[in-house]
Design an enzyme around this catalytic site. Structure first.
Site, PDB file in Angstrom:
ATOM      1  N   ASP A   1      -5.063  10.696   9.347  1.00 61.39           N
ATOM      2  CA  ASP A   1      -3.734  10.214   9.723  1.00 61.39           C
ATOM      3  C   ASP A   1      -3.212  10.863  10.988  1.00 61.39           C
ATOM      4  OD1 ASP A   1      -2.902   8.274   7.705  1.00 61.39           O
ATOM      5  OD2 ASP A   1      -3.218   9.928   6.305  1.00 61.39           O
TER       6      ASP A   1
ATOM      7  N   GLU B   1       0.853  -1.187   0.000  1.00 63.24           N
ATOM      8  CA  GLU B   1       0.000   0.000   0.000  1.00 63.24           C
ATOM      9  C   GLU B   1       0.892   1.242   0.000  1.00 63.24           C
ATOM     10  OE1 GLU B   1      -2.691   0.296   3.315  1.00 63.24           O
ATOM     11  OE2 GLU B   1      -3.583   2.156   2.572  1.00 63.24           O
TER      12      GLU B   1
END
Lengths: 270, 392
Positions: A61, A50
């Site tokens: 995030d 990924e």
């Protein structure tokens, strides 16, 4: 279905064990180093790789990936460069998934974005700020290029939502392990196995667990009940703490070898 | 009645899956209570007895003479906490308590929304955390102290430009992690649905009062409405009541910063492109790769690189005109209103005044124009003193 089954789904079904899915911030610490990190991932047992597309405002995030994204952007990385990076692992036979926020795709032009993804071997795209309600147009455009839009399921998703996510999903479903942003956690959520089982009631697709899986031991634990284990911030942090690239690469390989052993020892669940 | 999620193509709900159930819960609570007599009665009592509504509509004669049209000021600066922000936080805190939430979070730019949130959290005895960019903490010191006095914890945000955009990112991250017991009081008509429509509805009281006040004073509707637009809540609050009145001209004034061609401004509608920020599709200041650009304005409350999705729709439809005033024009208007009317406006609101002093507003001498004086300027006096001192 098998003729139409996505490369991603196939990757899960043809492996002998749950998949290890390492994540890297595209272009971190710089583009050339990132390409070597991705190669190390592919050579160290990654079932899927990924790659995150750095975004100025990554609201899903935590600090580690935020910091790496800022540095990658300062280095001049652009979305097209990140798509380019996918060709490394893809040529080594490891399917690639991109993680990108929606605004990046919109600015690039969705049709061109997915066409370029397809050309460089990207099999799927995770878009953390697109819930299932908003995913339809994106899925149609991506589908024209043979790219899966990977949908996310969260512990807070109601059963009705899980059913809807499952019916719209392709490739695999990204199960968010915890309520929170990406980043290492001392312990896995106690409710994680039950959450994954709850998702499985609605789908035959593979289920990969990410957000907060930090150690080889946790990866092995997750692999007891999930089909894939996504490891992000811990790896990005190993790169960050490395004295130089070789040191970082050695750290990455060591971590993935340990995690791969822990995951590989588990039975395939899908 | 279902709460509006889209304004033409704009709006929507572009957030991590983890938050969607919370937004559905909020949507359901709002739909349940928005027409509930007990809820509305409680809100009305708080608006009148606590916040001091209705706020006055003041005919500003000396400003009118300078501007060349008949100017009324809608005195949101006289509402409790010194700005219109309290209208929204009162509504949302009532929903939060009905949803059983124990903890309140908010983002703030100028600090007015942070103060208004800390105020209602104190009133209801809820824990309150306010995210604020460190650059804004520096230039809005007074409001930081007010929030702390009110019992809120002010959490400095150092990421990005250290302004409102970054504070909003951090608030969203907090909400993702604590979604079970926490309600996020967004301060403007931005964010994922149902926020833009819900905040608009709570702010619509500005326009509703204005209509009856101007009818009482003038016996007719106003010819024009003017409000500053950062993310756009005071403007939407004033405009909504009059959207259907074709004869009422509406003007939104964005932050021109150092000038639109300088690249240092907050004029998302004038110079942005369509995109996603903080959960909704609207106009966004961004580069060709979709990276969000830093906005600039002398006023922290307008220092935001996007705008509420309903404004995007109203721009495209042509119903509202959008223009901008520079930092310099706003500073001049800040001083002009102080001297002409004895009212020190917030730097945000000074942008709306600046439009009327620009000489290019297009209103006739007999036209009645209502300006939203969205907040008072006490919070800005130190930073203005600094700027004027440097210039001298």
């Amino acid at each position: 279905m098998s003729a139409l089954e996505s490369r991603l789904t196939q990757a899960f079904r043809t492996a002998g064990h749950p998949l290890l899915i390492p994540y890297a911030v595209g272009g971190y610490p710089d583009k050339a180093s990132c390409a070597r990190i991705l190669r190390a991932y592919a050579e160290s047992g990654a079932g899927i790789v990924e790659i995150g597309v750095p975004f100025s405002d990554p609201l899903a995030d935590g600090p580690v990936i935020q910091g790496a994204s800022v540095q990658a952007l300062k280095g001049g990385i652009r979305p097209a460069d990140v798509i380019d990076l996918a060709s490394g692992p893809a040529q080594a036979g490891v399917p690639v998934v991109l993680m990108t926020y929606l605004n990046t795709i919109l600015a690039y032009g969705p049709a061109r974005f997915f066409a370029d993804c397809s050309a460089k071997g990207v099999a799927g795209v995770v878009v953390p700020d697109v819930p299932v309600e908003e995913a339809g147009d994106l899925q149609r455009t991506a589908g024209q290029s043979g790219v899966d839009v990977i949908l996310l399921a969260a512990p807070t998703s109601t059963d009705a939502r899980l059913e809807r996510i499952a019916s719209a999903a392709s490739g695999f479903i990204y199960c968010v392990s915890t309520t929170g942003v990406t980043g290492a956690r001392a312990a896995l959520s106690a409710g994680l196995p039950a959450f994954v089982e709850r998702v499985r009631r609605y789908t035959d697709l593979p289920l990969a667990v990410g957000f907060g899986v930090s150690t080889a031991e946790q990866a092995g634990e997750v692999a007891r009940f999930a089909d894939g284990v996504i490891i992000g911030s811990s790896l990005v942090d190993i790169v960050r703490r490395g004295e130089d690239l070789d040191d970082a690469l050695a750290g990455v390989r060591e971590f993935l070898t340990g995690a791969g052993e822990a995951v590989g020892a588990r039975e395939r669940t899908v | 009645m279902t709460t509006q999620h889209r304004f033409g193509p704009y709006g929507g709900r572009y957030v991590p899956e983890t938050l969607v159930s919370a937004l559905e819960e909020l949507d359901a609570a709002y739909e349940r209570y928005r027409d509930d007599p007990a809820f509305l009665a409680e809100l009305h009592t708080l608006q009148t007895d606590y916040a001091g509504r209705p706020t006055p509509l003041f005919r500003a004669d000396r400003l009118s003479a300078r501007a060349g049209c008949r100017v009324y000021l809608k005195r949101e600066d006289l509402a409790h906490t010194g700005a219109h922000k309290i209208n929204n936080t009162l509504g949302q805190i009532l929903l939060a308590t009905r949803m059983g939430k124990k903890r309140i979070i908010a983002e703030t730019g100028a600090g007015q929304h942070g103060v208004a949130t800390a105020t209602v959290a104190a009133l209801f005895g809820l824990e309150c955390h306010v995210y604020m960019g460190e650059e804004d903490i520096r230039r809005q010191e007074l409001n930081v102290f007010r929030m702390r006095l009110l019992g809120a914890e002010v959490l400095p945000v150092t990421s990005g430009s250290g302004t409102l955009k970054d504070a909003t990112n951090e608030a969203i991250r907090d909400w993702v992690a604590n979604v079970g017991d926490t309600h996020y009081i967004i301060g403007s008509v931005v964010g994922p649905a149902p926020y833009p429509a819900m905040v608009r509805d709570f702010q619509a009281v500005i326009g509703e009062e204005t209509r009856s006040q101007v009818m009482e004073k003038e016996g007719r509707l106003p010819d024009g409405l003017v409000a500053c637009v950062g993310a756009g809540s005071n403007a939407i609050g004033l405009f909504t009541e009059f959207i259907g009145d074709a004869g009422v001209r509406m003007v939104g004034v964005e932050a021109g910063g150092l000038g639109l061609d300088s690249g240092k401004h907050g004029a998302s509608l004038a110079r942005g492109a369509t995109g996603i920020l903080h959960g909704s599709f609207s106009y966004v200041l961004q580069d060709e790769d979709g990276q969000i650009q830093e906005a600039h304005s002398v006023s922290a409350g307008l220092d935001y690189p996007s705008v509420g999705p309903e404004h995007a729709f109203l721009k495209d439809s042509g119903r509202v005109e959008y223009t901008s005033a520079t930092d310099e024009q706003a500073l001049e208007a800040f001083q002009a209103l102080s001297r002409l009317e004895g009212i020190i406006p917030a730097l945000e609101s000074a942008h709306a005044i600046a439009f009327l002093l620009s000489g290019e507003h297009g209103f006739g001498a007999e036209d009645v124009v209502v300006v939203s004086l969205s907040g008072r300027g006490d919070k800005d006096v130190y930073s203005v003193a600094g700027i004027l001192g440097v210039k001298r």
